[in-house]
Write an enzyme that holds these catalytic residues in place. Sequence first.
Site, PDB file in Angstrom:
ATOM      1  N   CYS A 155       0.880  -1.285  -0.012  1.00  0.00           N
ATOM      2  CA  CYS A 155      -0.026   0.087   0.033  1.00  0.00           C
ATOM      3  C   CYS A 155       0.734   1.285   0.182  1.00  0.00           C
ATOM      4  O   CYS A 155       0.377   2.270   0.006  1.00  0.00           O
ATOM      5  CB  CYS A 155      -1.088  -0.150   1.099  1.00  0.00           C
ATOM      6  SG  CYS A 155      -2.053  -1.349   0.866  1.00  0.00           S
ATOM      7  N   HIS A 191     -11.246  11.387  -8.312  1.00  0.00           N
ATOM      8  CA  HIS A 191     -10.254  11.415  -9.597  1.00  0.00           C
ATOM      9  C   HIS A 191      -9.122  12.415  -9.268  1.00  0.00           C
ATOM     10  O   HIS A 191      -8.401  12.991 -10.031  1.00  0.00           O
ATOM     11  CB  HIS A 191     -10.691  12.027 -10.990  1.00  0.00           C
ATOM     12  CG  HIS A 191     -11.507  10.738 -11.413  1.00  0.00           C
ATOM     13  ND1 HIS A 191     -13.000  10.616 -11.089  1.00  0.00           N
ATOM     14  CD2 HIS A 191     -11.318  10.097 -12.413  1.00  0.00           C
ATOM     15  CE1 HIS A 191     -13.457   9.534 -11.708  1.00  0.00           C
ATOM     16  NE2 HIS A 191     -12.470   8.941 -12.531  1.00  0.00           N
ATOM     17  N   GLU A 240     -13.577   0.945   1.486  1.00  0.00           N
ATOM     18  CA  GLU A 240     -12.373   1.209   0.504  1.00  0.00           C
ATOM     19  C   GLU A 240     -12.355   0.028  -0.545  1.00  0.00           C
ATOM     20  O   GLU A 240     -11.818  -0.021  -1.749  1.00  0.00           O
ATOM     21  CB  GLU A 240     -10.898   0.826   1.254  1.00  0.00           C
ATOM     22  CG  GLU A 240      -9.479   1.125   0.558  1.00  0.00           C
ATOM     23  CD  GLU A 240      -8.306   1.015   1.491  1.00  0.00           C
ATOM     24  OE1 GLU A 240      -8.094   2.213   2.017  1.00  0.00           O
ATOM     25  OE2 GLU A 240      -7.919   0.059   1.511  1.00  0.00           O
TER      26      GLU A 240
HETATM   27  N1  LIG Z   1      -7.252   0.580   8.662  1.00  0.00           N
HETATM   28  C1  LIG Z   1      -6.853   0.681   7.230  1.00  0.00           C
HETATM   29  N2  LIG Z   1      -6.251  -0.321   6.987  1.00  0.00           N
HETATM   30  C2  LIG Z   1      -5.813  -0.182   5.703  1.00  0.00           C
HETATM   31  C3  LIG Z   1      -5.951   0.990   4.820  1.00  0.00           C
HETATM   32  C4  LIG Z   1      -6.712   1.910   5.515  1.00  0.00           C
HETATM   33  O1  LIG Z   1      -7.078   2.839   4.694  1.00  0.00           O
HETATM   34  N3  LIG Z   1      -7.170   2.032   6.890  1.00  0.00           N
HETATM   35  N4  LIG Z   1      -5.596   1.209   3.588  1.00  0.00           N
HETATM   36  C5  LIG Z   1      -4.708   0.180   2.895  1.00  0.00           C
HETATM   37  C6  LIG Z   1      -4.519   0.455   1.539  1.00  0.00           C
HETATM   38  O2  LIG Z   1      -5.082   1.536   0.755  1.00  0.00           O
HETATM   39  C7  LIG Z   1      -4.508  -0.919   0.665  1.00  0.00           C
HETATM   40  O3  LIG Z   1      -4.450  -0.539  -0.649  1.00  0.00           O
HETATM   41  C8  LIG Z   1      -5.407  -2.067   0.823  1.00  0.00           C
HETATM   42  O4  LIG Z   1      -4.875  -2.969  -0.027  1.00  0.00           O
HETATM   43  P1  LIG Z   1      -5.691  -4.148  -0.146  1.00  0.00           P
HETATM   44  O5  LIG Z   1      -4.670  -5.129  -0.622  1.00  0.00           O
HETATM   45  O6  LIG Z   1      -6.946  -4.340  -0.613  1.00  0.00           O
HETATM   46  O7  LIG Z   1      -5.920  -4.700   1.369  1.00  0.00           O
HETATM   47  P2  LIG Z   1      -6.024  -6.147   1.939  1.00  0.00           P
HETATM   48  O8  LIG Z   1      -4.873  -6.654   2.640  1.00  0.00           O
HETATM   49  O9  LIG Z   1      -6.805  -5.787   3.357  1.00  0.00           O
HETATM   50  O10 LIG Z   1      -6.527  -6.799   1.163  1.00  0.00           O
HETATM   51  P3  LIG Z   1      -7.088  -8.322   0.901  1.00  0.00           P
HETATM   52  O11 LIG Z   1      -6.669  -8.757  -0.488  1.00  0.00           O
HETATM   53  O12 LIG Z   1      -8.377  -8.650   1.452  1.00  0.00           O
HETATM   54  O13 LIG Z   1      -6.270  -8.966   1.935  1.00  0.00           O
HETATM   55  C9  LIG Z   1      -4.731  -1.109   3.704  1.00  0.00           C
HETATM   56  N5  LIG Z   1      -4.990  -1.117   5.086  1.00  0.00           N
HETATM   57 ZN   LIG Z   2      -5.300   1.932  -0.819  1.00  0.00          ZN
END
Ligand SMILES: Nc1nc2c(c(=O)[nH]1)N=C([C@H](O)[C@H](O)COP(=O)(O)OP(=O)(O)OP(=O)(O)O)CN2
Ligand SMILES: [Zn+2]
Length: 125
Positions: A23, A67, A112
Site C-alpha cells: 500500500c 479522480h 475502500e
Molecule cells: N485501517 C486501514 N487499513 C488499511 C488501509 C486504510 O485506509 N485503513 N488502507 C490500506 C491500503 O489502502 C491498501 O490499498 C489496501 O489494500 P488491499 O490489498 O486491498 O488490502 P488488504 O490487504 O486488506 O486486502 P486483501 O486482499 O483482502 O487481503 C491497507 N490497510
Molecule cells: Zn489503498
Amino acid sequence: MYEVKIVSDFAAAHNLRNFRGRCENLHGHNWKVEVVVRGDRLDDAGVLLDFGELKQATRDVLQLVDHQYLNDLPYFKERNPSSEYIARFLFENLSARVNGDHRWVHSVSAWESKDSCATYYGESR
Ligand SMILES: Nc1nc2c(c(=O)[nH]1)N=C([C@H](O)[C@H](O)COP(=O)(O)OP(=O)(O)OP(=O)(O)O)CN2
Ligand SMILES: [Zn+2]
C-alpha cells in the site's frame, strides 16, 4: 431521535506513507461513502433532511477528492490518505454544509473495498 443515511462513491489514487507493504505504492480505489445524519426535529414536511439535499451536499464534497491523487491535497500532506482520514475529511466538510441546531452529521464511513471500511464519528456529539 431520527436518522437518515445516503450512500455515494468516488474514485481516487493514493499511497500510504510509512505503511508496511504494497500500500506504500501508488494505487487506487473506488470508495463507497456512507453518510449518516441525525437530529431531533422534523420540518413541516416531516423530514429531517431531504435525501436529495444530502446527496447533493455529499456530491459537492466528493468533488474535492474524486479522480484526485489524494496525497497531493493539502489536507493529506501531513495525514496519510487512509480511509480513516478520508472519512474524517469528508465528515468535516459535510458538517460545515449540513449541520444546524437540530441536525448534524453523525458519521461518515469510507468503504475502500467491499469488505473494508473506516468510520469517523466526530468528537462533540
Ligand atoms: N485501517 C486501514 N487499513 C488499511 C488501509 C486504510 O485506509 N485503513 N488502507 C490500506 C491500503 O489502502 C491498501 O490499498 C489496501 O489494500 P488491499 O490489498 O486491498 O488490502 P488488504 O490487504 O486488506 O486486502 P486483501 O486482499 O483482502 O487481503 C491497507 N490497510
Ligand atoms: Zn489503498
